[in-house]
Design an enzyme around this catalytic site. Sequence first.
Site, PDB file in Angstrom:
ATOM      1  N   ASP A  94     -27.317  11.148  -7.956  1.00 50.77           N
ATOM      2  CA  ASP A  94     -28.629  11.976  -8.058  1.00 50.77           C
ATOM      3  C   ASP A  94     -28.292  13.298  -7.360  1.00 50.77           C
ATOM      4  O   ASP A  94     -27.491  13.459  -6.362  1.00 50.77           O
ATOM      5  CB  ASP A  94     -29.829  11.448  -7.343  1.00 50.77           C
ATOM      6  CG  ASP A  94     -29.424  10.954  -5.902  1.00 50.77           C
ATOM      7  OD1 ASP A  94     -30.422  11.401  -5.165  1.00 50.77           O
ATOM      8  OD2 ASP A  94     -28.307  10.195  -5.579  1.00 50.77           O
ATOM      9  N   GLU A  95     -29.165  14.423  -7.694  1.00 53.11           N
ATOM     10  CA  GLU A  95     -29.202  15.548  -6.981  1.00 53.11           C
ATOM     11  C   GLU A  95     -28.076  16.432  -6.965  1.00 53.11           C
ATOM     12  O   GLU A  95     -28.119  17.228  -6.037  1.00 53.11           O
ATOM     13  CB  GLU A  95     -29.975  15.426  -5.782  1.00 53.11           C
ATOM     14  CG  GLU A  95     -31.562  14.971  -6.042  1.00 53.11           C
ATOM     15  CD  GLU A  95     -32.344  14.327  -4.699  1.00 53.11           C
ATOM     16  OE1 GLU A  95     -33.435  14.969  -4.790  1.00 53.11           O
ATOM     17  OE2 GLU A  95     -31.788  13.914  -3.994  1.00 53.11           O
TER      18      GLU A  95
END
Lengths: 385, 537
Positions: free
Chosen positions: A207-208
Site C-alpha cells: 500500500d501507499e
Amino acid sequence: MHRERCVGLGLPTASCWPLWPWGSEGALCPDTVPCNPQYFINKTEIQDFPRFPHRGLLLDTSRHFLPVSTILDTLDTMAYNKLNVLHWHVVDDPSFPYESLTFPQLTRKGAYNPITHVYTTQDVKDVIEYARLRGIRVLAEFDTPGHTQSWGPGVPGLLTSCYSGSQPSGTFGPVNPILNSTYEFMDTFFLEVSAAFPDFYLHLGGDEVDFTCWLLDIVSTYDKGYVVWQEVFDNKVKIQPDTIVQVWREEVPVPYLKELELITAAGLRALLSAPWYLNRISYGPDWQAAYKVEPLAFEGTAEQKALVIGGEACMWGEYVDSTNLVPRLWPRASAVAERLWSASQVADLDFASSRLARFRCELLRRGVQAEPIGVGYCNEEFDHW
Amino acid sequence: MQQRALGLWGALGTLATLATLAARAPGASAAPDLGLWPLPRSVRLSPRLLRLSPEDFALGLDPASKAGPSCVILQEAFRRYYDYIFGYYQRRRGPARFYTDSPLLQLVVSVVHDSECDAFPSLSSDESYALTVKGPVAVLKANQVWGVLRGLETFSQLVYQDPYGTFTINESSITDSPRFPHRGILIDTSRHYLSIKTILKTLDAMAMNKFNVLHWHIVDDQSFPYQSVTFPQLSNKGSYTPSHVYTPTDVREVIEYARLRGIRVLPEFDSPGHTESWGKGQKGLLTPCYDGERPSGAFGPINPALNSTYDFMSRFFSEVSKVFPDEFIHMGGDEVDPECWETNPDIEKFMRSRGFYKDFKKLESFYIEKVLNIIASQRKKSIVWQEVFDNEDKIQPSTIVQVWKDKDYPEEQARVTAAGHPVLLSAPWYLDYITYGEDWRTYYKVDPLRFSGSQEQKQRVLGGEACLWGEYVDSTNLTPRLWPRASAVGERLWSDEKVKSINDAYNRLTVHRCRMVRRGIAAQPLYVGHCEQEYKM
C-alpha cells in the site's frame, strides 16, 4: 424478598425461588441460601451458514505493541461473533515486534523493546493454535516496500537511502529495489515467514507505495497465495489471477463500491474494508453506519459478485493499545460480523439495535469489555478493575 | 494507515531538537523526560542526582508541623505515594550498582498554617506548596494539607529509575500553586450506572492530575440510582435495577475517598428538566402532559404549579445537604422543554393567576428561584447551568454559572462575569464528543480567559470542568476515554497561562500517560509509541 430481587432482574416469578441468576459473584446469593443457578434453552431448530467465507478483523501490532493475552482475548470474542480470519498486521514503520530467527537483528534493532515488546516464535505458535481451535485463520501481513522504517536498523542497506543534494540525508525510504542483497534478504525472510504461518495466504501489503512485482514472484515460489492492498491493482502491477485484493480507500481513486466492481470485473477476488475502519471513531452509534454497508451494491454479474469473498474490520493502531482496544472493537465489530455472516435482507436497524444491545450484555457476562451502544444497562455490569 | 506525514524518524528528529533546546532553556520545559504534569509554576532542576533506596527512604512529618501523626489524610497519602514511587517496580531486580554517596533518605512534610486535617476541601482551600529536594533530607512545605497532597504528587513525578534500576531524583526546587481554584471532572451516573470501583479509580486518576472537584451528575431522565433515605421509592422505582444504586454507604465511601485526595464532591440534582426518572417513585411530582382534554400518559418537567412540589424539594434538599458536605450544590436548570407545560390546563390556569400569561420562561424562573431559595435555606450555595442566567432568573451574586453551550462561549463568559457572577467553563471541554485523532490538543489550546472583559471580570472565572456525559460511556470505556484527554484540561486549569508549547506538552504528557498506566489507570495512548510497562502486561 428474594422474589422481588428476581423480579428486579427480569426473571419470571413462577420459577424464581430458589432460582438465582447465573452470576456466580455471589452478590445476590446470601450465605444462607444455596446458590443453584438454573439455565434454560428453548426447544429450537436452526440452520445456518455464512454469506461470505472471509470475515476478518485486522489488528496492528506495530504502532502499538499488543500483549499476547490481548490477542488471544480478541480471538475469543471473534469466535463469539463468528469472525474467522485474524489479519495480523504484525510489523510497520514504528516497530518490528516479530521475532525473526533468520534475521534476529530485525527484532533486536526494530522492536520498541526487544525483550518485552516482542512476539517470540512460541507466541506466534500459541496465537495460531488458539485461533485454529476456534476455527480462525491467521493471515499474517508483512507490508512492503513501504511501511518498513523499522526493518532498516536491523538490515543495513535494505532501505533506500534518501539524499539531500549529493549527500545521504540520514533518512530512509522504502525497500531498495535495485540491490541484489534486497532480493536475497526477501527470499530468506519470506521463506521463514511462509513456514511460520501455515495459512495458505500471506498478505504482502503493497500500500501507499508503487509496488514492484518481484516480491510477488518470490512469494509464489513458496506455494502461498497472496493478498495485497488495492494500490497494487490500481497501479496496474502484473499479478496472478488468484491474487486477492483488499479495498481500503473510501473515495480514491474511485468510491469503494466502484473499486469492487473494477476488481471483480478483472476476474480478481476482493475483500472489503474501506467502510469498516473501526479505528476512525466518532460520537454516537457509528455501528449503524458499519451495519448499513452492502458489499454487493455495485453493478456486476452474479459471477462477479461471487468474487467478493468477504471483508475485514480494521483496527489500526495509531491511537489504540491494550488500554482501549477492547471497548473500541466491541461491539462495533459485531455490526461488521453480522453484515458478513447473515443474509443481505437482515438489515433492519431497530431489530439489529435491540439484538446488539442484548448481545453486548452477553459479551459483558463473558468478560468482554464491550462498550455500550446507547443509554441503558446490563444486569451484570463490567466491574473488574 | 499512514495518517501522518511525520513518520517515526521525523518524530525522533523533533525530540532530539527539543532535548537540546531544553538543555539550554531555563525553567519551564526542563527535563521533559520527567513528564511533570501539570507543569508546576516554577521548577528549578539541578544536574546533581540523588539516589533513593526503597528500604532506606521514608516520608515523614516535621515535628513542628501543624498537622500531626493523627492526620489521616497525610498518613494515607504517605502510604499511597510510597507505593506509587516504589511499589510498581517490585517486579524488577534491585539496583545493580550501589551508590554510597548522595542518598535521599527522607522527605519531611510540614504544614505551616491551619492543617484542615479533618475538614473537607473547599473552593477556598490553599493548594500551594514548596518542594526543596536536597540530600539527604528533602522538604515539602505547604500552608494546608491540600498543598501537601499536590506536592506529594509532584515529588512522585520527580523520581525515576535510571538504566540500572536505581531510583533517582534531581536536586531541585519547586514552588507551585494552581491558576484556577475549581478544576473539575463531571461524571454522569444516570445514562449509565458507574460502579463504585470506577468512580474511585477516577478519583485516583484525578489526584494524579491535580483535579479537585468531582461533579457528580448523579440522576437524570433515564435512571435514579441515588438511594434517598427520605424518599426510598425514588431509587426503588427509578433505578435501572435494585443493584444499580448508590447506597448511603456507597456515597459516604466516595466522599471520604475523595477527601483523602483533596477532591470535593459536588452533587448535581438537575431540575426541573431531566427528571423523568424522579416521577417513577414520586407520583404527582412531574407535570402530566395533555392530549387535548385528557392526560396523554406522558410526563414533562417537574410541576412548578403545585405546593407539594416545593414541600418535596425542601425535604429532599434537606437530606442532600446533610449527605454531601460540600458548601455547593449544583441544581442544574438546563434544557427545560416547555412543550408538556403548554398542553396542561392546570399549568395554564396557574400561569394566568401569576401574570405569566404565555411566557414559559417566567414559569421556569419561578420554579428555579424557589429551589435556589430552598438550597440557600439549607445554608448551601448554588451552581447552575447557563440557562438559568440566560433566562434572567433572579439569582444571588454568589451563584456560580456553568457555561456549557459551545457556540460563542467566550461572549457568554463576558456576559456572565459582567453581571457579577462567577463562572465555570465547560463548553470546549465536552470529552464525550470523541473524534478521530489527537483531540487533546484542542482541549489544551483553550484559553479560559479569552473574552473581552475587565480584570475583575476575568477573576470571576473560577475554573472549569471536563464533562464526560454518559450516553455512550460506562465502566467498560470510561477510563481510556477520560485519560489522558482530561489531563490536557487539567494542565490548562492548573499551570501558568504562559505554559502553551504543544510540543513540550506532548513530550511530557506521553511520559505522564505511561506513569498513569504504570499506576493501574488505563489511560489510552496519545499517538504511536510504547510504555515500558504496558497496561495488563
